[in-house]
Design a protein around this motif. Structure first.
Motif, PDB file in Angstrom:
ATOM      1  N   GLY A  75       0.817  -1.271   0.032  1.00  0.00           N
ATOM      2  CA  GLY A  75       0.032   0.063  -0.087  1.00  0.00           C
ATOM      3  C   GLY A  75       0.728   1.356   0.045  1.00  0.00           C
ATOM      4  N   TYR A  76       0.305   2.385   0.134  1.00  0.00           N
ATOM      5  CA  TYR A  76       0.971   3.462   0.215  1.00  0.00           C
ATOM      6  C   TYR A  76       1.770   3.677   1.458  1.00  0.00           C
ATOM      7  CZ  TYR A  76      -2.752   5.710   2.909  1.00  0.00           C
ATOM      8  OH  TYR A  76      -3.934   6.038   3.846  1.00  0.00           O
ATOM      9  N   ASP A 125      -2.227   7.241  -5.833  1.00  0.00           N
ATOM     10  CA  ASP A 125      -2.553   7.817  -7.239  1.00  0.00           C
ATOM     11  C   ASP A 125      -2.838   6.491  -8.162  1.00  0.00           C
ATOM     12  OD1 ASP A 125      -1.230  10.770  -7.295  1.00  0.00           O
ATOM     13  OD2 ASP A 125      -0.412   9.333  -5.912  1.00  0.00           O
ATOM     14  N   PHE A 126      -2.299   5.427  -7.930  1.00  0.00           N
ATOM     15  CA  PHE A 126      -2.452   4.200  -8.685  1.00  0.00           C
ATOM     16  C   PHE A 126      -3.670   3.716  -8.812  1.00  0.00           C
ATOM     17  CE2 PHE A 126       2.280   3.497  -8.277  1.00  0.00           C
ATOM     18  CZ  PHE A 126       2.554   4.557  -9.025  1.00  0.00           C
ATOM     19  N   SER A 127      -4.683   3.912  -7.699  1.00  0.00           N
ATOM     20  CA  SER A 127      -5.914   3.481  -7.291  1.00  0.00           C
ATOM     21  C   SER A 127      -6.698   3.441  -8.940  1.00  0.00           C
ATOM     22  CB  SER A 127      -6.821   4.424  -6.394  1.00  0.00           C
ATOM     23  OG  SER A 127      -6.140   4.210  -5.286  1.00  0.00           O
ATOM     24  N   ASN A 128      -7.374   2.115  -9.036  1.00  0.00           N
ATOM     25  CA  ASN A 128      -8.134   2.018 -10.325  1.00  0.00           C
ATOM     26  C   ASN A 128      -7.487   2.429 -11.526  1.00  0.00           C
ATOM     27  OD1 ASN A 128     -10.818   1.596  -9.288  1.00  0.00           O
ATOM     28  ND2 ASN A 128     -10.750   3.621  -8.233  1.00  0.00           N
ATOM     29  N   LYS A 129      -6.252   2.607 -11.423  1.00  0.00           N
ATOM     30  CA  LYS A 129      -5.494   2.897 -12.777  1.00  0.00           C
ATOM     31  C   LYS A 129      -4.272   1.752 -13.039  1.00  0.00           C
ATOM     32  CE  LYS A 129      -6.034   7.705 -12.593  1.00  0.00           C
ATOM     33  NZ  LYS A 129      -5.437   8.791 -11.938  1.00  0.00           N
ATOM     34  N   HIS A 137      -4.133  -7.416 -14.493  1.00  0.00           N
ATOM     35  CA  HIS A 137      -5.299  -7.197 -13.801  1.00  0.00           C
ATOM     36  C   HIS A 137      -5.215  -5.817 -13.415  1.00  0.00           C
ATOM     37  CE1 HIS A 137      -6.637 -11.204 -14.497  1.00  0.00           C
ATOM     38  NE2 HIS A 137      -5.386 -11.551 -13.749  1.00  0.00           N
ATOM     39  N   ARG A 138      -6.315  -4.762 -13.429  1.00  0.00           N
ATOM     40  CA  ARG A 138      -6.057  -3.637 -12.932  1.00  0.00           C
ATOM     41  C   ARG A 138      -6.454  -3.642 -11.246  1.00  0.00           C
ATOM     42  NH1 ARG A 138      -8.766   0.906 -16.639  1.00  0.00           N
ATOM     43  NH2 ARG A 138      -6.969  -0.057 -17.869  1.00  0.00           N
ATOM     44  N   ILE A 139      -6.052  -2.516 -10.692  1.00  0.00           N
ATOM     45  CA  ILE A 139      -6.293  -2.279  -9.220  1.00  0.00           C
ATOM     46  C   ILE A 139      -7.662  -2.137  -9.169  1.00  0.00           C
ATOM     47  CG2 ILE A 139      -6.099  -0.912  -7.341  1.00  0.00           C
ATOM     48  CD1 ILE A 139      -2.985  -0.984  -8.112  1.00  0.00           C
ATOM     49  N   ALA A 140      -8.777  -2.535  -8.308  1.00  0.00           N
ATOM     50  CA  ALA A 140     -10.069  -2.082  -8.151  1.00  0.00           C
ATOM     51  C   ALA A 140      -9.862  -1.434  -6.765  1.00  0.00           C
ATOM     52  CB  ALA A 140     -10.731  -3.483  -8.064  1.00  0.00           C
ATOM     53  N   GLY A 141     -10.366  -0.168  -7.086  1.00  0.00           N
ATOM     54  CA  GLY A 141     -10.731   0.867  -5.797  1.00  0.00           C
ATOM     55  C   GLY A 141      -9.517   1.316  -5.371  1.00  0.00           C
ATOM     56  N   SER A 142      -9.718   2.005  -4.304  1.00  0.00           N
ATOM     57  CA  SER A 142      -8.269   2.794  -3.624  1.00  0.00           C
ATOM     58  C   SER A 142      -7.293   2.072  -2.997  1.00  0.00           C
ATOM     59  CB  SER A 142      -8.909   3.552  -2.515  1.00  0.00           C
ATOM     60  OG  SER A 142      -9.682   4.823  -3.008  1.00  0.00           O
ATOM     61  N   VAL A 143      -6.032   2.346  -3.487  1.00  0.00           N
ATOM     62  CA  VAL A 143      -4.932   1.817  -2.610  1.00  0.00           C
ATOM     63  C   VAL A 143      -4.752   2.177  -1.021  1.00  0.00           C
ATOM     64  CG1 VAL A 143      -2.502   1.588  -2.423  1.00  0.00           C
ATOM     65  CG2 VAL A 143      -3.641   1.563  -4.853  1.00  0.00           C
ATOM     66  N   CYS A 144      -4.984   1.102  -0.236  1.00  0.00           N
ATOM     67  CA  CYS A 144      -4.973   1.324   0.997  1.00  0.00           C
ATOM     68  C   CYS A 144      -3.514   1.678   1.542  1.00  0.00           C
ATOM     69  CB  CYS A 144      -5.678   0.397   1.915  1.00  0.00           C
ATOM     70  SG  CYS A 144      -7.034  -0.155   1.016  1.00  0.00           S
TER      71      CYS A 144
END
Ligand SMILES: *Cc1c(COP(=O)(O)O)cnc(C)c1O
Length: 398
Positions: A307-308, A315-319, A329-336
């Motif tokens: 995580g962060y 900023d990588f959340s969902n991207k 595979h893409r990240i789903a939702g916010s990076v915790c």
């Protein structure tokens, strides 16, 4: 060992010969197992240094290892570079230089950052070369040198356009005269730093080179005994006229090439983790803080324990994407702070499977440049963010 995908999160506790495959790596520092790691391939690092050597011909090579060697680990990288035969080390701060000396690095170390009065005694005591960039600092160093009855090995920094530290070109000659005249100084180098060198044929950079060379010309024959250095990575790649007596290389030696140049460089670092949790999530469910991601259909979701808080940017959340079983595979939702989730659709994955966040897996690769493009920053910033919570594992695969 790898059972069927369950509906619940199951932390498998494998036994027998296959257990080694799912055990988590150990931090070399603490020997405490941790589920994520940064893998650093020292053979690639050495290969990159060799590529840079070929590019710079007879110039000396100063390997810049500031900021924990751009996140790769200060001491192990300096040890590897030392064996590979670099001529100098560059660091930003006294504390970094002391770390290197205490680890047994004996090569010349140049502290690039501006020095403070209360650091001068240690700069002398640890046998460091350091930067003087004003008459005032020169005076302070002279007093300390007399106290210790030593000659200080110094480099004079000239500001040719960065406007950060360094004496103005107009005032340089007088200070050079003093540094050459006073017996307490051993003037080893004169240097300057580029502001725009990552663009080829940039007029500002060309003017910086011109000013620096004009100054060298004015110093006359005594200039020959001094190491003149100017090029950072951009200078090495795009401005051969700036290589001079030494180059100071950071970015390139860690394998980040600049467009249309030195394509043989290889990224030294990979970031890896292991799936810590698996579950099936129903359609139209939100995932992670703020529910910024919603499932379209029933799907499989895995959790990755990075995580962060490790420096993996929010900023990588969902991207950003990661690799699992050779697929993106893409990240789903916010990076915790300590983990993030990935929606793998109907694909297969198990707790303990390797996840690649930067680097190769099978035929796929996640490049650092994807992160750079995504959040519009400098690759150095992404590398420097990875902190000591993630153990560094050193290999030499090439
Ligand atoms: C950081 C730094 C370098 C290395 O720069 P790269 O572009 O990463 O190679 C060189 N010189 C100075 C003065 C620096 O601060």
């Amino acid at each position: 060992m790898k059972g069927p995908i369950s509906q619940e999160g199951v932390f498998s506790t494998p036994t027998g010969p296959a257990a080694a495959a799912t055990s988590v790596p150990r931090s070399t520092a603490s020997e405490i197992p941790h589920p994520s790691w940064i893998e650093i391939d020292l053979q690639r690092f050495r290969d990159n240094l060799a590529v840079i050597r070929r590019q710079i011909g007879q110039s000396r090579l100063c390997c810049v290892v500031k900021a924990n060697a751009y996140g790769h680990g200060l001491v192990p990288m300096a040890q590897a570079a030392s064996v590979a035969g670099v001529d100098y080390f560059g660091v930003a701060h006294l504390s970094e230089a002391v770390c290197l000396r205490r680890a047994g690095i004996v090569k010349p170390i140049l502290v690039l950052g501006a020095i403070h009065e209360d650091q001068i005694d240690d700069l002398i005591r640890f046998d460091l070369e350091f930067t003087v960039s004003s008459a005032y600092k020169a005076q302070l160093v002279a007093e300390a040198a007399q106290r210790h009855a030593v000659r200080c090995r110094v480099h004079l920094e000239i500001d040719t356009g960065m406007r950060r530290t360094g004496v103005r070109v107009e005032s340089a000659l007088a200070l050079i005269d003093d540094l050459l005249k006073w017996s307490c100084f051993d003037l080893r180098g004169i240097y300057s730093h580029f502001a725009m060198s990552e663009t080829p044929n940039d007029p500002t950079t060309l003017r910086q080179i011109e000013q620096f060379l004009a100054l060298k010309e004015k110093v006359g024959p005594t200039a020959q005994s001094i190491i003149w250095h100017l090029a950072n990575s951009g200078g090495i790649a795009y401005y051969p006229d700036s290589h001079l007596d030494m180059v100071r290389v950071g970015l390139l030696c860690y394998g980040l090439s600049l467009p249309h140049s030195m394509s043989a460089l290889k990224l030294v670092l990979s970031l890896k983790s292991k799936i810590s949790y698996f579950k099936v999530v129903a359609a139209n469910e939100g995932i992670s803080y703020g529910h910024t991601y919603r499932t379209r259909a029933q799907t499989r979701v895995v959790t990755v324990p990075v995580g962060y808080g490790d420096g993996y940017r929010r900023d990588f959340s969902n991207k950003m994407s990661v690799l699992i079983r050779g697929q993106r595979h893409r990240i789903a939702g916010s990076v915790c702070m300590d983990q993030f989730m990935v929606d793998i659709g109907d694909k297969e994955a198990y707790v303990g499977d390797e996840v690649v966040l930067i680097g190769r897996q099978g035929n796929e690769e996640i490049q650092l440049s994807e992160m750079v493009d995504l959040i519009k920053t400098d690759p150095r910033e992404i590398l420097c963010h990875f902190n000591d919570r993630i153990p560094r594992i050193y290999t030499a695969h090439g």
